[in-house]
Design a protein around this motif. Structure first.
Motif, PDB file in Angstrom:
ATOM      1  N   GLY A  12       1.431 -28.815 -33.272  1.00 27.73           N
ATOM      2  CA  GLY A  12       1.722 -30.179 -32.842  1.00 27.73           C
ATOM      3  C   GLY A  12       2.585 -30.229 -31.587  1.00 27.73           C
ATOM      4  O   GLY A  12       2.450 -31.144 -30.763  1.00 27.73           O
ATOM      5  N   SER A  13       3.473 -29.250 -31.453  1.00 24.40           N
ATOM      6  CA  SER A  13       4.314 -29.213 -30.250  1.00 24.40           C
ATOM      7  C   SER A  13       3.441 -29.015 -29.015  1.00 24.40           C
ATOM      8  O   SER A  13       3.644 -29.661 -27.981  1.00 24.40           O
ATOM      9  CB  SER A  13       5.317 -28.061 -30.340  1.00 24.40           C
ATOM     10  N   ASP A  52       2.236 -39.390 -31.214  1.00 25.10           N
ATOM     11  CA  ASP A  52       2.458 -38.121 -31.894  1.00 25.10           C
ATOM     12  C   ASP A  52       2.312 -38.357 -33.395  1.00 25.10           C
ATOM     13  O   ASP A  52       3.237 -38.808 -34.068  1.00 25.10           O
ATOM     14  CB  ASP A  52       3.860 -37.587 -31.548  1.00 25.10           C
ATOM     15  N   ASN A  76      -1.723 -33.225 -37.034  1.00 25.97           N
ATOM     16  CA  ASN A  76      -1.751 -31.891 -37.633  1.00 25.97           C
ATOM     17  C   ASN A  76      -2.472 -31.978 -38.968  1.00 25.97           C
ATOM     18  O   ASN A  76      -1.927 -32.525 -39.931  1.00 25.97           O
ATOM     19  CB  ASN A  76      -0.331 -31.388 -37.892  1.00 25.97           C
ATOM     20  N   LYS A  80      -0.576 -30.694 -41.980  1.00 27.08           N
ATOM     21  CA  LYS A  80       0.455 -31.474 -42.663  1.00 27.08           C
ATOM     22  C   LYS A  80      -0.229 -32.376 -43.702  1.00 27.08           C
ATOM     23  O   LYS A  80      -0.549 -31.913 -44.775  1.00 27.08           O
ATOM     24  CB  LYS A  80       1.296 -32.232 -41.637  1.00 27.08           C
TER      25      LYS A  80
END
Ligand code: PLP
Length: 458
Positions: free
Chosen positions: A134-135, A253, A282, A285
């Motif tokens: 995700g970053s 995000d 993501n 997650k």
């Protein structure tokens, strides 16, 4: 290889047993790690039997993120069909850069991206890719936004100070990425939030206007769908209006909770998503695939290509750009992260993914209801969040969480909002049922009564 598959299967059985009977592995202190486990690498190799023994010990001591006692982070659990896809990807070992070496796997990745674009309400000029987390998804969005604002930066570098806007509660990768891509941490403006941790659109507008007046070049707003601590959802619709007014790229995000696009009950939390320029989620997650499975999509297909393609004659020798995915990715050689979400999606359908997402909210509701009817608890989180934040009998959250872990009781972390520290129980773990949530509180209370309360009242 056959022997190794058999060994793998045997080791899996050991893992499953350990998850059941010792769900929170006894922690090994870092100073003891190399004494307790045989991790050394030597000139001579190890006999198979010895390797097996060492692997068994390592498995036993490794934190069990798929156990029912894991509430620590924004992932957890294990869904068989998703793990199956990931294991297959390892065995197939394709690199996703060209159709020539990945074949149908490219089609699988494109299919997942197409469906995610549709669920996000993105139009036909949309596209995306899989990032290494995700970053990195956020970084890709930031680079696209930067290049969209000024197409010559990729060639000539920055010539002006450009500013980014994100809430105080957003993920640290925004600042880190600003440092990495030459924007600079000082050019990241932290927008205030309301008492629920949601970005204030009017404060955003003020900050942008001030920067314009001061000669900066604002280019990107990052909104968060599920903030890392509280699980708060920024008001995308209100923020998108500010972006439109100042012509700024809007990235959402959704690393943590972007998975709500699958749920008819909860997709209202990302209302207005179709007005954003890019969106990341993501799957490792909320959607429960193994790490990592990070998707970034954009409504500006051409920009994705312009920012990330590079000619390479030795690599791109057949097929069109649309099927040579190296033209839109961060990496060159790239592992196949698409297959695991595809096998899961294929097997349970979009409706099945919706159930996975809804279940997490249901578990969080059960936890919140328990906390609210019990006077020994203070609740700090809000409805529609799968991060259940609380304190028990005023025991300092960091002491409680650390003691629970050191005594192999539960894995749960702590967080902070507005200077208040609290236990953060995350109900994202796909194996959890109502009784596991209630068992969590029972374990915590029994443990606190036995080990903690004497300390704090003295
Ligand atoms: C987890 C998270 C990220 C980072 O994702 P990684 O895959 O861990 O790099 C980014 N943003 C938010 C809101 C997150 O919760």
């Amino acid at each position: 290889m056959q022997n190794d598959i058999a060994l793998f299967s045997e080791l899996c059985d050991i893992l499953f047993e350990a998850e059941k009977h010792q769900p929170v592995a006894e922690p090994i202190t870092t100073s003891q790690l190399y004494n307790q486990l045989n991790l050394s690498l030597n000139a001579e190799g190890t006999l198979d039997e010895d390797l097996k023994t060492t692997l068994k010990q390592i498995i036993k001591s490794t934190p069990k993120t798929a156990s029912k006692s894991f509430f620590n982070q924004l992932f957890g659990g294990r869904i068989g069909k998703a793990s199956l896809g990931d294991l297959l990807a390892v065995m197939l070992n394709n690199s996703m850069y060209t159709y020539k070496v990945a074949g149908p796997q490219v089609g699988i990745e494109k299919q997942v991206l197409k469906n995610i674009c549709e669920l996000a309400g993105y139009k036909k000029n949309s596209d995306g890719t899989f990032a290494p987390g995700g970053s990195m998804s956020n970084m890709m969005a930031m680079i696209m936004a930067r290049d969209y604002e000024n197409g010559s930066i990729g060639t000539h570098g920055l010539t002006r100070l450009m500013t980014i806007y994100t809430s105080k509660e957003s993920h640290y990768s925004i600042s880190k990425n600003a440092a990495l891509i030459g924007i600079g941490r000082n050019q990241v403006r932290l927008v205030n939030t309301n008492q629920k941790g949601e970005m204030l659109a009017n404060h955003l507008d003020l900050l942008v206007q001030k920067d314009i007046n001061d000669g900066y070049e604002p280019f990107l707003v990052n909104a968060t769908a599920g903030t890392t601590v509280l699980g708060a959802f920024d008001d995308i619709e209100a923020i998108s209006k500010v972006c439109k007014k100042h012509k700024l790229w809007l990235h959402v995000d959704g690393a943590y909770c972007g998975g709500v696009i699958f749920s008819n009950n909860y997709k209202h939390l990302v209302k207005g998503l179709e007005h954003s320029d890019s969106f990341s989620v993501n799957a490792h997650k909320m959607l429960g695939t193994p790490l990592s499975c990070s998707i970034i999509i954009t409504q500006h297909k051409a920009q994705l290509r312009q920012s990330f393609s590079n000619e390479a004659e030795y690599l791109y020798q057949t097929d069109g750009d649309d099927f040579n995915l190296g033209k839109t990715s961060m990496q060159c050689g790239r592992r196949n992260d698409a297959l695991k979400i595809w096998t899961l999606w294929k097997s349970i359908g979009t409706n099945g993914l919706e159930k996975i997402v809804d279940k997490q909210f249901e578990m969080a509701n059960i936890a919140r209801a328990y906390i609210m009817k019990n006077d020994d608890y203070t609740l700090y989180s809000f409805d529609d969040s799968i991060s259940v934040c609380f304190n028990y009998k005023d025991i300092p959250a960091n002491e409680l969480c650390t003691a629970l872990y050191q005594n192999s009781e539960l894995m749960v972390g702590f967080g902070k909002f507005n200077n208040q520290e609290f236990v953060r129980m995350v109900t994202i773990n796909s194996v959890l049922e109502k009784e596991d949530i209630l068992a969590f509180f029972e374990t915590l209370e029994a443990f606190a009564t036995k080990h903690m309360l004497k300390i704090t009242t003295s």
